[in-house]
Design a protein around this motif. Structure first.
Motif, PDB file in Angstrom:
ATOM      1  N   SER A  73       0.822  -1.218   0.000  1.00  0.00           N
ATOM      2  CA  SER A  73       0.000   0.000   0.000  1.00  0.00           C
ATOM      3  C   SER A  73       0.853   1.263   0.000  1.00  0.00           C
ATOM      4  N   ASN A  74       2.166   1.099   0.044  1.00  0.00           N
ATOM      5  CA  ASN A  74       3.071   2.243   0.047  1.00  0.00           C
ATOM      6  C   ASN A  74       4.380   1.852  -0.621  1.00  0.00           C
ATOM      7  N   ILE A  75       5.280   2.822  -0.705  1.00  0.00           N
ATOM      8  CA  ILE A  75       6.633   2.556  -1.182  1.00  0.00           C
ATOM      9  C   ILE A  75       7.557   3.565  -0.512  1.00  0.00           C
ATOM     10  N   PHE A  76       8.736   3.093  -0.132  1.00  0.00           N
ATOM     11  CA  PHE A  76       9.774   3.953   0.403  1.00  0.00           C
ATOM     12  C   PHE A  76      10.831   4.149  -0.668  1.00  0.00           C
ATOM     13  N   LEU A  77      11.245   5.409  -0.848  1.00  0.00           N
ATOM     14  CA  LEU A  77      12.229   5.754  -1.864  1.00  0.00           C
ATOM     15  C   LEU A  77      13.321   6.603  -1.242  1.00  0.00           C
ATOM     16  N   LEU A  78      14.538   6.434  -1.722  1.00  0.00           N
ATOM     17  CA  LEU A  78      15.633   7.324  -1.381  1.00  0.00           C
ATOM     18  C   LEU A  78      15.879   8.224  -2.583  1.00  0.00           C
ATOM     19  N   VAL A  79      15.930   9.523  -2.335  1.00  0.00           N
ATOM     20  CA  VAL A  79      16.249  10.472  -3.399  1.00  0.00           C
ATOM     21  C   VAL A  79      17.632  11.033  -3.085  1.00  0.00           C
ATOM     22  N   HIS A  80      18.590  10.693  -3.952  1.00  0.00           N
ATOM     23  CA  HIS A  80      19.960  11.175  -3.830  1.00  0.00           C
ATOM     24  C   HIS A  80      20.069  12.468  -4.636  1.00  0.00           C
ATOM     25  N   ARG A  81      20.707  13.481  -4.048  1.00  0.00           N
ATOM     26  CA  ARG A  81      20.808  14.777  -4.714  1.00  0.00           C
ATOM     27  C   ARG A  81      22.260  15.240  -4.659  1.00  0.00           C
ATOM     28  N   SER A  82      22.757  15.735  -5.805  1.00  0.00           N
ATOM     29  CA  SER A  82      24.103  16.306  -5.851  1.00  0.00           C
ATOM     30  C   SER A  82      24.119  17.426  -6.872  1.00  0.00           C
ATOM     31  N   GLY A  83      25.076  18.344  -6.708  1.00  0.00           N
ATOM     32  CA  GLY A  83      25.192  19.465  -7.629  1.00  0.00           C
ATOM     33  C   GLY A  83      26.005  20.579  -7.028  1.00  0.00           C
ATOM     34  N   PRO A  84      26.136  21.693  -7.750  1.00  0.00           N
ATOM     35  CA  PRO A  84      26.948  22.807  -7.282  1.00  0.00           C
ATOM     36  C   PRO A  84      26.416  23.404  -5.973  1.00  0.00           C
ATOM     37  N   ILE A  86      26.046  22.108  -3.004  1.00  0.00           N
ATOM     38  CA  ILE A  86      25.390  21.256  -1.995  1.00  0.00           C
ATOM     39  C   ILE A  86      26.208  19.990  -1.764  1.00  0.00           C
ATOM     40  N   ARG A  87      26.105  19.462  -0.557  1.00  0.00           N
ATOM     41  CA  ARG A  87      26.706  18.158  -0.257  1.00  0.00           C
ATOM     42  C   ARG A  87      25.857  17.091  -0.920  1.00  0.00           C
ATOM     43  N   ASP A  88      26.468  15.989  -1.267  1.00  0.00           N
ATOM     44  CA  ASP A  88      25.681  14.857  -1.751  1.00  0.00           C
ATOM     45  C   ASP A  88      24.803  14.389  -0.597  1.00  0.00           C
ATOM     46  N   THR A  89      23.488  14.318  -0.851  1.00  0.00           N
ATOM     47  CA  THR A  89      22.554  13.940   0.204  1.00  0.00           C
ATOM     48  C   THR A  89      21.637  12.837  -0.289  1.00  0.00           C
ATOM     49  N   ALA A  90      21.052  12.144   0.653  1.00  0.00           N
ATOM     50  CA  ALA A  90      20.007  11.165   0.360  1.00  0.00           C
ATOM     51  C   ALA A  90      18.911  11.365   1.392  1.00  0.00           C
ATOM     52  N   GLU A  91      17.676  11.499   0.917  1.00  0.00           N
ATOM     53  CA  GLU A  91      16.529  11.635   1.811  1.00  0.00           C
ATOM     54  C   GLU A  91      15.548  10.513   1.516  1.00  0.00           C
ATOM     55  N   ARG A  92      14.928  10.013   2.572  1.00  0.00           N
ATOM     56  CA  ARG A  92      13.960   8.919   2.435  1.00  0.00           C
ATOM     57  C   ARG A  92      12.547   9.495   2.449  1.00  0.00           C
ATOM     58  N   PHE A  93      11.746   9.035   1.489  1.00  0.00           N
ATOM     59  CA  PHE A  93      10.364   9.472   1.388  1.00  0.00           C
ATOM     60  C   PHE A  93       9.449   8.259   1.297  1.00  0.00           C
ATOM     61  N   GLU A  94       8.249   8.409   1.855  1.00  0.00           N
ATOM     62  CA  GLU A  94       7.215   7.382   1.726  1.00  0.00           C
ATOM     63  C   GLU A  94       6.090   7.938   0.865  1.00  0.00           C
ATOM     64  N   LEU A  95       5.709   7.170  -0.124  1.00  0.00           N
ATOM     65  CA  LEU A  95       4.533   7.504  -0.924  1.00  0.00           C
ATOM     66  C   LEU A  95       3.437   6.532  -0.545  1.00  0.00           C
ATOM     67  N   ARG A  96       2.300   7.061  -0.125  1.00  0.00           N
ATOM     68  CA  ARG A  96       1.139   6.224   0.179  1.00  0.00           C
ATOM     69  C   ARG A  96       0.418   5.966  -1.137  1.00  0.00           C
ATOM     70  N   LEU A  97       0.249   4.700  -1.475  1.00  0.00           N
ATOM     71  CA  LEU A  97      -0.322   4.327  -2.763  1.00  0.00           C
ATOM     72  C   LEU A  97      -1.754   3.811  -2.670  1.00  0.00           C
ATOM     73  N   ALA A  98      -2.181   3.386  -1.470  1.00  0.00           N
ATOM     74  CA  ALA A  98      -3.525   2.819  -1.327  1.00  0.00           C
ATOM     75  C   ALA A  98      -4.142   3.233   0.004  1.00  0.00           C
ATOM     76  N   GLU A  99      -5.457   3.245   0.005  1.00  0.00           N
ATOM     77  CA  GLU A  99      -6.226   3.475   1.230  1.00  0.00           C
ATOM     78  C   GLU A  99      -6.136   2.211   2.097  1.00  0.00           C
ATOM     79  N   PRO A 100      -6.483   2.317   3.396  1.00  0.00           N
ATOM     80  CA  PRO A 100      -6.469   1.125   4.253  1.00  0.00           C
ATOM     81  C   PRO A 100      -7.357  -0.017   3.726  1.00  0.00           C
TER      82      PRO A 100
END
Length: 159
Positions: A73-84, A86-100
């Protein structure tokens, strides 16, 4: 006959103006297909945003499409970000895909469900240049099945 041509010219001009006013100003709006709808940990689509205005605030969205056979009913994703600037970072996000009760919350497009979730609002890039966003599935199951594609949309905040 002349009157008919004038009417058509007005219609064509109106459609042209309408199309020009609907110009998408997104810095990045790209989805990457997941081969065979089977997403492995090491398959991390890399998306590049070309930022030309570091003073502009942006909204960052995660995009995801899955089949009705996705078993969570959900998914956890890591979004890695890099560029001028900023430090290279990774943030974890949850997307809710379905109702209970099991009903999918995304838009149904045929045999797919599409989700778009805001993950950053009023985000400012520290400098201009190329920024990389890599998306990694962060579930316990590897490979993760029935994910069709993932992506990022970055658009300027307009008041």
């Amino acid at each position: 006959m002349q009157q008919g041509l004038t009417g058509w010219r007005l219609i064509v001009a109106f459609v042209g103006i309408l199309a020009a006013s609907c110009t998408d100003t997104a810095v990045l709006d790209r989805n990457v297909a997941i081969a065979d709808h089977t997403w492995h940990y090491d398959d991390q689509p890399d998306l590049v945003a070309h930022v030309t205005d570091a003073g502009q605030p942006y909204r960052v969205y995660l995009n995801l499409r899955h089949t009705p056979d996705y078993k969570y009913s959900n998914i956890f994703l890591l979004v890695h970000r890099s560029g001028p600037g900023i430090r290279d970072t990774a943030e974890r996000f949850e997307l809710r895909l379905a109702e209970p009760d099991g009903r999918w919350v995304g838009r149904s497009t045929g045999s797919m469900y599409a989700h778009q979730q805001l993950i950053k609002d009023n985000f400012r890039f520290p400098d201009t240049g190329k920024y990389h966003f890599a998306i990694e599935q962060n579930m316990r199951e590897n490979p993760l099945r029935e994910i069709a594609d993932v992506g990022i949309r970055i658009e300027p905040v307009t008041q």
